[in-house]
Design an enzyme around this catalytic site. Sequence first.
Site, PDB file in Angstrom:
ATOM      1  N   HIS A 128       0.844  -1.188   0.000  1.00 19.31           N
ATOM      2  CA  HIS A 128       0.000   0.000   0.000  1.00 19.31           C
ATOM      3  C   HIS A 128       0.882   1.241   0.000  1.00 19.31           C
ATOM      4  CE1 HIS A 128       0.682   0.799   4.310  1.00 19.31           C
ATOM      5  NE2 HIS A 128       0.432  -0.487   4.548  1.00 19.31           N
ATOM      6  N   CYS A 140       3.452  -4.479   6.547  1.00 19.62           N
ATOM      7  CA  CYS A 140       3.229  -4.373   5.108  1.00 19.62           C
ATOM      8  C   CYS A 140       4.445  -3.765   4.413  1.00 19.62           C
ATOM      9  CB  CYS A 140       2.006  -3.499   4.841  1.00 19.62           C
ATOM     10  SG  CYS A 140       0.458  -4.191   5.494  1.00 19.62           S
TER      11      CYS A 140
END
Length: 169
Positions: A128, A140
């Site tokens: 992301h 992430c």
Amino acid sequence: MTPGDLVLTPRGVRFQGRVFPATLGRGGVRADKREGDGATPAGVHRIVGMLYRPDRMARPADWALPIRPGDLWCDDPGYEDYNLMVRAPFPARAETLRRADPLYDLVILTDWNWPFAEHGKGSAIFLHRWRRPGAPTEGCVAFRPDHLRWIAARIGFGTRLIVDEGLRR
């Protein structure tokens, strides 16, 4: 490795002859990823989905699915829908995908601990946008928004994200 792989290096993520600056989890890279440790899991992770905010951007790839109001990601390791996309209202702990900030305007899903999650191994390793350069994630891999869109337009279902256990950025 193939030219179509996303390969995490000390300089960023190498993909199709380019290197994109990226940020990782606050816990570094770990082979023994656990829920809440903030680590990016080492290994070979396949891309299994792409989500986007249609009210904020054009569809980034023909296989991307819209994030709707009420879309959530269950991050409660004690619940049967752990590490799965769910809908509100939802009885367990879950992360909102349709956020007020732009962090999840474009989300690329990996197969980390999915689709049959082992409780406690960690959930939702996404690609992301970053909050800002160098700001760590909860595990992430995060990119500059324009780089994430460039990558999203060129990957496919099954593209590999390769994270070397020896990488301790």
